[in-house]
Design a protein around this motif. Sequence first.
Motif, PDB file in Angstrom:
ATOM      1  N   LYS A 113       0.970  -1.309  -0.162  1.00  0.00           N
ATOM      2  CA  LYS A 113      -0.050  -0.032  -0.291  1.00  0.00           C
ATOM      3  C   LYS A 113       0.832   1.362   0.228  1.00  0.00           C
ATOM      4  O   LYS A 113       0.434   2.122  -0.726  1.00  0.00           O
ATOM      5  CB  LYS A 113      -0.972  -0.221   1.181  1.00  0.00           C
ATOM      6  CG  LYS A 113      -2.081  -1.042   1.231  1.00  0.00           C
ATOM      7  CD  LYS A 113      -3.003  -0.882   2.562  1.00  0.00           C
ATOM      8  CE  LYS A 113      -4.314  -1.800   2.175  1.00  0.00           C
ATOM      9  NZ  LYS A 113      -4.910  -1.885   3.425  1.00  0.00           N
ATOM     10  N   ASN A 114       1.801   1.253   0.716  1.00  0.00           N
ATOM     11  CA  ASN A 114       2.487   2.646   1.005  1.00  0.00           C
ATOM     12  C   ASN A 114       3.947   2.788   0.209  1.00  0.00           C
ATOM     13  O   ASN A 114       4.361   3.764  -0.208  1.00  0.00           O
ATOM     14  CB  ASN A 114       3.073   2.711   2.530  1.00  0.00           C
ATOM     15  CG  ASN A 114       1.838   2.884   3.341  1.00  0.00           C
ATOM     16  OD1 ASN A 114       0.727   3.260   2.940  1.00  0.00           O
ATOM     17  ND2 ASN A 114       1.834   2.214   4.578  1.00  0.00           N
ATOM     18  N   GLU A 130       2.386   1.712  -3.581  1.00  0.00           N
ATOM     19  CA  GLU A 130       1.121   2.471  -3.580  1.00  0.00           C
ATOM     20  C   GLU A 130       0.031   1.766  -4.400  1.00  0.00           C
ATOM     21  O   GLU A 130      -0.771   2.343  -5.231  1.00  0.00           O
ATOM     22  CB  GLU A 130       1.461   3.786  -4.349  1.00  0.00           C
ATOM     23  CG  GLU A 130       2.599   4.488  -3.687  1.00  0.00           C
ATOM     24  CD  GLU A 130       2.929   5.961  -4.253  1.00  0.00           C
ATOM     25  OE1 GLU A 130       2.207   6.728  -4.157  1.00  0.00           O
ATOM     26  OE2 GLU A 130       4.014   5.838  -5.043  1.00  0.00           O
ATOM     27  N   ASP A 166      -3.585  -0.077  -4.840  1.00  0.00           N
ATOM     28  CA  ASP A 166      -5.013  -0.015  -4.381  1.00  0.00           C
ATOM     29  C   ASP A 166      -5.521  -1.591  -3.921  1.00  0.00           C
ATOM     30  O   ASP A 166      -5.588  -2.175  -5.100  1.00  0.00           O
ATOM     31  CB  ASP A 166      -6.147   0.595  -5.244  1.00  0.00           C
ATOM     32  CG  ASP A 166      -7.244   0.660  -4.694  1.00  0.00           C
ATOM     33  OD1 ASP A 166      -7.656   0.275  -3.735  1.00  0.00           O
ATOM     34  OD2 ASP A 166      -8.277   1.021  -5.558  1.00  0.00           O
ATOM     35  N   VAL A 167      -5.043  -1.762  -2.745  1.00  0.00           N
ATOM     36  CA  VAL A 167      -5.285  -3.301  -2.408  1.00  0.00           C
ATOM     37  C   VAL A 167      -6.916  -3.426  -2.259  1.00  0.00           C
ATOM     38  O   VAL A 167      -7.613  -2.896  -1.225  1.00  0.00           O
ATOM     39  CB  VAL A 167      -4.501  -3.717  -1.297  1.00  0.00           C
ATOM     40  CG1 VAL A 167      -4.696  -5.121  -0.921  1.00  0.00           C
ATOM     41  CG2 VAL A 167      -3.059  -3.419  -1.609  1.00  0.00           C
TER      42      VAL A 167
END
Length: 241
Positions: free
Chosen positions: A145-146, A149, A151-152
Amino acid sequence: MKFGVIGYGSFGKLLAEVLAKHGEVMVYSKNEKEKPAWDNVSFASFEDTAKADIVILAIGLESLDNVSKRLAGLVHKKTVVVDVCSVKQKPIEILTNNLGGKCRILPTHPLFGPYTVKDGSFAGKKMVLCPFDFKGRDKIMDFLKNRLELDVIEMSAEDHDREMAWVHGLTFFVGRGLMKLNPPKGGLTTGYYQKLLDLVELESTHSIELFNTVQRGNPFASEIRQRLIKELEEIDREIED
């Protein structure tokens, strides 16, 4: 962090390009003719690739059983083996049978490919993640996610396959049929017709291995195909009548 990528097709190359920004990437491929173009990426033996912290299987469903059996004697408890197949129930069954208890298994489906990713970034792209529960989950989620980046989207394998029978199964089936029909481009093309041509162009970028995975590996795809065929035959009969 060390990444291992097994398979160096178009998606394997994309993974190598993006992951090279986050650590060393070892790639195993039967075909080593094309040298990796990025720093931090190198070809390695199957055995060395299997020693990476995260091993990503960028291969088709038809190869998953044999490859995971080879991995079984090489991975360790902390190894994360990532499946990126376009269907989910069958790959999870195969990996659980061959690798269950030997390593950590992460079932995913990236909803993107080499033709939709630009500038070597996954930022904002969607990826399905099937339920998993092992030590280090928070670190994995943070990376996805970070750092990447992504969109899970978390969902069950069954729910994934049911929905993708429409999203991929139907569109790939129609696209493949149109591609074989080879609709002509002409001066009278309308916007509506252009959408068909766009679908043909998109399907032409898909390998037959991906098409077969989507159609044969999804237990719900056949029903959708047969429903479409039935409706088209009914419309055709109504026209003739």
